[in-house]
Design a protein around this motif. Structure first.
Motif, PDB file in Angstrom:
ATOM      1  N   ALA A  47      13.969  18.747   4.695  1.00  0.00           N
ATOM      2  CA  ALA A  47      14.572  17.821   3.736  1.00  0.00           C
ATOM      3  C   ALA A  47      15.641  18.526   2.914  1.00  0.00           C
ATOM      4  CB  ALA A  47      13.499  17.251   2.814  1.00  0.00           C
ATOM      5  N   GLU A  89       4.494   8.165   0.192  1.00  0.00           N
ATOM      6  CA  GLU A  89       3.462   8.451  -0.812  1.00  0.00           C
ATOM      7  C   GLU A  89       2.188   7.758  -0.347  1.00  0.00           C
ATOM      8  OE1 GLU A  89       4.261   9.247  -4.591  1.00  0.00           O
ATOM      9  OE2 GLU A  89       6.449   9.390  -4.390  1.00  0.00           O
ATOM     10  N   MET A 110       0.835  -1.218   0.000  1.00  0.00           N
ATOM     11  CA  MET A 110       0.000   0.000   0.000  1.00  0.00           C
ATOM     12  C   MET A 110       0.866   1.263   0.000  1.00  0.00           C
ATOM     13  SD  MET A 110      -0.893   0.384   4.058  1.00  0.00           S
ATOM     14  CE  MET A 110       0.343  -0.137   5.238  1.00  0.00           C
ATOM     15  N   LEU A 111       2.124   1.096   0.373  1.00  0.00           N
ATOM     16  CA  LEU A 111       3.004   2.250   0.489  1.00  0.00           C
ATOM     17  C   LEU A 111       3.855   2.349  -0.761  1.00  0.00           C
ATOM     18  CD1 LEU A 111       3.862   4.307   2.743  1.00  0.00           C
ATOM     19  CD2 LEU A 111       5.744   2.746   3.185  1.00  0.00           C
ATOM     20  N   ARG A 112       3.703   3.418  -1.502  1.00  0.00           N
ATOM     21  CA  ARG A 112       4.525   3.591  -2.689  1.00  0.00           C
ATOM     22  C   ARG A 112       5.760   4.392  -2.336  1.00  0.00           C
ATOM     23  NH1 ARG A 112       1.797   6.388  -6.809  1.00  0.00           N
ATOM     24  NH2 ARG A 112       0.377   7.286  -5.283  1.00  0.00           N
ATOM     25  N   LEU A 113       6.875   3.961  -2.821  1.00  0.00           N
ATOM     26  CA  LEU A 113       8.130   4.547  -2.375  1.00  0.00           C
ATOM     27  C   LEU A 113       8.891   5.200  -3.527  1.00  0.00           C
ATOM     28  CD1 LEU A 113       9.205   1.505  -0.231  1.00  0.00           C
ATOM     29  CD2 LEU A 113       8.010   3.560   0.513  1.00  0.00           C
ATOM     30  N   SER A 114       9.678   6.153  -3.172  1.00  0.00           N
ATOM     31  CA  SER A 114      10.542   6.769  -4.169  1.00  0.00           C
ATOM     32  C   SER A 114      11.808   7.190  -3.461  1.00  0.00           C
ATOM     33  CB  SER A 114       9.854   7.992  -4.787  1.00  0.00           C
ATOM     34  OG  SER A 114       9.538   8.925  -3.784  1.00  0.00           O
ATOM     35  N   TRP A 115      12.944   7.016  -4.120  1.00  0.00           N
ATOM     36  CA  TRP A 115      14.218   7.331  -3.483  1.00  0.00           C
ATOM     37  C   TRP A 115      14.655   8.741  -3.832  1.00  0.00           C
ATOM     38  CZ3 TRP A 115      16.226   4.257   0.150  1.00  0.00           C
ATOM     39  CH2 TRP A 115      15.694   2.965   0.253  1.00  0.00           C
ATOM     40  N   MET A 116      15.192   9.390  -2.808  1.00  0.00           N
ATOM     41  CA  MET A 116      15.619  10.768  -2.998  1.00  0.00           C
ATOM     42  C   MET A 116      17.125  10.808  -3.265  1.00  0.00           C
ATOM     43  SD  MET A 116      13.836  12.237   0.421  1.00  0.00           S
ATOM     44  CE  MET A 116      12.127  11.835   0.835  1.00  0.00           C
ATOM     45  N   THR A 117      17.503  11.707  -4.105  1.00  0.00           N
ATOM     46  CA  THR A 117      18.931  11.967  -4.276  1.00  0.00           C
ATOM     47  C   THR A 117      19.111  13.466  -4.372  1.00  0.00           C
ATOM     48  OG1 THR A 117      18.687  11.761  -6.655  1.00  0.00           O
ATOM     49  CG2 THR A 117      19.479   9.813  -5.477  1.00  0.00           C
ATOM     50  N   ARG A 170      11.517  18.113  -2.793  1.00  0.00           N
ATOM     51  CA  ARG A 170      10.985  18.172  -4.153  1.00  0.00           C
ATOM     52  C   ARG A 170       9.917  19.244  -4.218  1.00  0.00           C
ATOM     53  NH1 ARG A 170      10.304  12.042  -6.254  1.00  0.00           N
ATOM     54  NH2 ARG A 170       8.775  12.046  -4.577  1.00  0.00           N
ATOM     55  N   HIS A 180      18.512  16.752   9.862  1.00  0.00           N
ATOM     56  CA  HIS A 180      17.453  16.677  10.885  1.00  0.00           C
ATOM     57  C   HIS A 180      17.378  15.301  11.506  1.00  0.00           C
ATOM     58  CE1 HIS A 180      14.778  14.320   8.236  1.00  0.00           C
ATOM     59  NE2 HIS A 180      15.205  15.091   7.254  1.00  0.00           N
ATOM     60  N   GLU A 199      16.485   8.200   1.631  1.00  0.00           N
ATOM     61  CA  GLU A 199      15.259   8.057   2.433  1.00  0.00           C
ATOM     62  C   GLU A 199      14.061   7.843   1.519  1.00  0.00           C
ATOM     63  OE1 GLU A 199      14.567  11.054   5.501  1.00  0.00           O
ATOM     64  OE2 GLU A 199      13.630   9.313   6.427  1.00  0.00           O
ATOM     65  N   TYR A 223       7.596  13.946   6.012  1.00  0.00           N
ATOM     66  CA  TYR A 223       7.761  13.635   4.584  1.00  0.00           C
ATOM     67  C   TYR A 223       8.371  12.258   4.363  1.00  0.00           C
ATOM     68  CZ  TYR A 223      12.812  14.633   4.696  1.00  0.00           C
ATOM     69  OH  TYR A 223      14.156  14.602   4.953  1.00  0.00           O
ATOM     70  N   ASP A 244      16.798  17.531   0.211  1.00  0.00           N
ATOM     71  CA  ASP A 244      16.500  17.298  -1.211  1.00  0.00           C
ATOM     72  C   ASP A 244      15.003  17.462  -1.460  1.00  0.00           C
ATOM     73  OD1 ASP A 244      15.692  15.178   0.300  1.00  0.00           O
ATOM     74  OD2 ASP A 244      16.596  13.639  -0.974  1.00  0.00           O
ATOM     75  N   ARG A 287      19.381  12.249   9.530  1.00  0.00           N
ATOM     76  CA  ARG A 287      19.561  12.348   8.092  1.00  0.00           C
ATOM     77  C   ARG A 287      20.680  13.332   7.757  1.00  0.00           C
ATOM     78  NH1 ARG A 287      15.946  13.717   2.772  1.00  0.00           N
ATOM     79  NH2 ARG A 287      17.388  12.550   1.464  1.00  0.00           N
ATOM     80  N   ARG A 346      10.570   8.576   0.458  1.00  0.00           N
ATOM     81  CA  ARG A 346       9.579   9.614   0.629  1.00  0.00           C
ATOM     82  C   ARG A 346       8.226   8.923   0.768  1.00  0.00           C
ATOM     83  NH1 ARG A 346      10.749  14.647  -1.358  1.00  0.00           N
ATOM     84  NH2 ARG A 346      12.322  13.767  -2.741  1.00  0.00           N
ATOM     85  N   PHE A 384      21.573   8.970   4.312  1.00  0.00           N
ATOM     86  CA  PHE A 384      21.093  10.023   3.434  1.00  0.00           C
ATOM     87  C   PHE A 384      19.871   9.587   2.632  1.00  0.00           C
ATOM     88  CE2 PHE A 384      20.770  12.130  -0.666  1.00  0.00           C
ATOM     89  CZ  PHE A 384      20.456  13.403  -0.200  1.00  0.00           C
TER      90      PHE A 384
END
Lengths: 338, 338, 338, 338
Positions: free
Chosen positions: C288, D135, C1-8, C292, D18, D131, D60, C290, D81, D133, D129
């Motif tokens: 954050a 959604e 149920m949790l959609r994820l995306s990686w931050m850079t 968005r 943070h 993480e 977030y 990074d 982080r 996000r 670093f």
């Protein structure tokens, strides 16, 4: 620097204690229940297939709101509690005498013998004295001995019923009815056209600023509802309520903001059945036995709000049940009634 | 799941409308004025060398607080407004009959003919009907037609008088006096020792939870004051008030926090004359004509607060005027009365 | 149920610490002073015939707002504090290199050596590092050792500067300038016409949601101000501010209400000199590294408010100095920019 | 009247962005879940038999709180982080060099490669670093595009993690570790005995007043927790939280009230696992790159609160895990640190 004026007053009538219960008609009973129970945080105390009885956590009576399945939204029975059994008899006799009486019933859920009647505009009302005091079951008992029910923290958490605003084709006649037959004190009025056009009147049988308002039905209907209002203790609760409503897809018609009339801090939305509901705080108590009604003309009235927020046209045009047709009389330049 | 009980009630007396004015005695008139005017934001409407008359921005009467220079702090005249001229006569006759009457006066600033009397504990009271309505001078006129005076934004900005708590050596006798002679409704009580020791009683002539409380004078004095209470509309206003008091070097005795009894959100400080003053919000309205008093015993009472905050010993021991001597009777294990 | 995306993210620039001071131009210096000092509760720390330096009670610097007598309202110098002396040199060199530099000054009241420059739209800015820390005189010392100044309880009681919104004919260019030359992080954007028309951009050098916004100057002007924003701690403070402004005859353009963009709780009025001033609370912190940027198109943008309140046409059309002429380009159907 | 002082500062370190996530150990996982999910309103994003991952509606990141079944309460891994991948490497190298490093892991739920280490007192920490996000799934999507998740209106509705207070036997050493190895800015200190006894220190890597505090472990333990703190936007939310906790039988240790140190508006309760949790608002942001730490001695510290409320002895004596034995050193007359 201080200008003075002396007050005088006749002996006031004191037969009605407070607004007891309001019945809202809804074509979407389950969705309306979701709104009042899950979003506003009210408790359901009784259910049948076609109706549900609810309460706010601070109401001392068993139930203060009844939702009834119906073809169209609107207001059903409006129940007022008398100050004593004798007061109930006095009011019944007076209403009977002027021809507005309908008759006695055994009372709806939670109430004893009740006298039913109509106001001049055709809204259904009743007066009763005997009332079931709410006694909470284990899971709903409050840690506060003086609070009838636990504050559950679910949704808005409305505390209690505050007031009711009814549409009426002839505001002046209905206002006089409430003053003379029910003994309500007139608190504020909006009167246009050099005092000739009574747009709205706000009245109460107790210290709450108004428990009953009549505002002009610009479409010339009868027996219609403008809004039903529920109380929260702080303005911050109203702001939080707005977030909860929007997060759940409920349309907000106006607010949160502050009326000039009544000084009420308002938030208007439509429950899924179509009725306008207000979440309300602020305002002011009236304790003066000889209160001088505050009257607003067109200029003083302005937008009907204190800080300048505009109220939408729907606030004047829409009531429940909704009826066809434009405003009968050319609606005066009334931005709104409160 | 819903347990029910039926309410019954005799016809209630309705002769007193509300607490009208309170006189506080102060050995530091100028400093007391600074506290009420500059910190609490009240307006001075009249001055003499030995007294000052003030008001909250929401009070409809010309004055609701009188400060009088005196050797010791304490409470002077406590004025109650009658609901009608006839009600005034009825109360005067009843008080005269039981021997508590003192006699008629022409009334203090802003009030007409007044009947003076004593309560059983010796506090000075009076009843009146005629009252000067406040009419604001240009600079103090509100943008709100229904608000007697501008909200100036100075300091705390208390809106109106809320209530008065008096010390009494015999709470039960004074409570019965207020119920029977003044017609006040009993709202809550603290009773210890299996119902034998009445520690405090909270009463009101209107929908405000209490406008008069009697609490045990543990030092056996007479005619003393526990505190005088002023209303603000939101709990946030009370928090802000605490900042203002501390920033101005005023000692805070307790709060801001929430009582269990009355649910009041309280903040107690001593004005420079020595009297305890409460800045107050929250609580709940009582509209039931047959309200069943809520009674708290030792265990239920706890610390007298809802969230667990302790009240200091001074809250029980200190009243004005301050008198020597320990508690006469071994003070019960009462952490506090409200 | 949790959609994820990686931050850079690349290494972020960190040379600007915060908005330091804003200069507002006013043709009504004394009246503007009344607004900021008497109504908003700021303190005057320095005066000349043609200027006044003020501060909020929570600002650690000697002054954060300068009012300067001028023929027309608008914004004068906007000063940013660097994170270190080296950071100041780095920014000065970078600005010099791109041709936006004006040169070094000794700094205005309370600040040391400052590098002056222009943004692409022509607003005057400067960067500095050395700053006078405010040390309160006796009467303004706070009871809180960590609060630079007493909370006086006068008027609104704004705590500190929050942000600044500038009009710019070319939002995109000025936004890139702030990101690349000043190192600000882009927080939110309103972009219309399928991403082709950048209506507004909100940026910050620190955790505050935005300290600088550029919004479209629909009249094609340059160097103009949309509004200057001052912080209060709670939404209730904003509501109270609205009462104070109206009671003192100040026109409220919009609010109190809640923006969708920034989630800020806003109240817009015009100070007597003509500049739009916001009293502000709520919003959210961005931590954050990074982040968005959140981008809103026409449909998502709606009225620019969260609960549905409309913003008036003036909110788009009016900036200071006011200039003649209609919107240059047919203004898109933008109800507002934030 | 204005006394001035010039600030100077070296280039500040900026490698930690943070506080990212805190793991709380609980011997009552299901009951702890009830507290954080049903009362505080957090969302569960991941579950295993022995752990649950939660988040506040405004966070977030995918998760900011982990609850782990354990024999005793206490704090597990504390994750920070980094501001960039390079910053992560820099911190790892520095920690490795001083011998506090433990080694690299693949990261717990929602986080990438993480460097684990110990603080001098023995608390487990890590830096990362990458993480995930958050959604939101359909039912939890907010009507606000800039809000990661719907505000559900369930219970307290905490917005986000604010800070963590750890007990340490040697506050000074741990404070220097956080300043020098992590680059945190020291915000406030309580130092007794003429500057010789450092009782507590409050630090942060960003504008939030403190995200990490070390306070004296009066029992001489190691690796223990004083409290974990969650943010709500307004003081009114904290008051409402107190009602919700008491209505659900949760013991309130202290508050709601206002600290002098940090100016935080606090409410402390114990979650069912035994850990002290704070619901928190107010305080102030710190943006000065050369902030001068505010230091409080015994007299200035007073009760540790602003309005005079006392903090209970448990506030000093109790931490998790709870350990036997009295205070090792005769506890100074410190009423509290928080």
């Amino acid at each position: 620097m201080l200008r003075l004026s002396w007050m005088t007053s006749p002996e006031p009538l004191h037969d009605i204690a407070h607004l007891g219960s309001v019945e809202l008609l809804t074509p979407q009973l389950e969705k309306s229940l979701w709104y009042f129970r899950d979003l506003l945080g009210m408790e359901v105390v009784q259910r049948t297939a076609a109706a549900a009885w609810l309460r706010g956590y601070g109401d001392y009576a068993a139930s203060t709101l009844k939702l009834s399945q119906a073809p169209s939204p609107g207001v059903g029975g409006i129940a007022w509690r008398a100050t004593s059994p004798a007061a109930l008899e006095r009011r019944a006799a007076a209403l009977q005498e002027v021809g507005l009486g309908i008759g006695w019933t055994n009372g709806d859920f939670g109430r004893g013998r009740s006298f039913r009647f109509r106001d001049p505009d055709g809204h259904h009302m009743e007066i009763y004295f005997e009332e079931q005091r709410y006694e909470a079951a284990e899971g709903l008992r409050s840690a506060l001995k003086n609070q009838p029910q636990k504050y559950t923290g679910r949704g808005v958490g409305v505390r209690r019923t505050d007031h009711l605003a009814l549409l009426a084709s002839d505001v002046a006649t209905n206002r006089r009815f409430a003053q003379e037959l029910l003994g309500f004190q007139l608190r504020e009025q909006v009167v246009f056209d050099d005092g000739k056009n009574e747009i709205g009147s706000w009245m109460s049988p107790n210290a709450i600023h108004h428990q009953l308002a009549y505002v002009a039905d610009v479409k010339g209907g009868h027996g219609r509802l403008h809004h039903f209002s529920l109380w929260v203790d702080n303005r911050e609760d109203v702001l939080r309520a707005a977030d909860i409503l929007v997060e759940n897809g409920v349309f907000i018609e106006a607010g949160p903001s502050k009326h000039n009339n009544s000084q009420g801090f308002y938030l208007y939305s439509y429950e899924p059945g179509g009725n306008r509901v207000e979440i309300y705080s602020g305002s002011y108590l009236v304790l003066a036995p000889d209160w001088r009604p505050v009257t607003w003309n067109e200029r003083e009235r302005g937008t009907g709000t204190y800080w300048g927020a505009a109220l939408p046209e729907s606030f004047i045009q829409y009531g429940t049940p909704d009826i066809a047709g434009e405003a009968q009389t050319p609606a005066p330049d009334l931005s709104i009634f409160y």
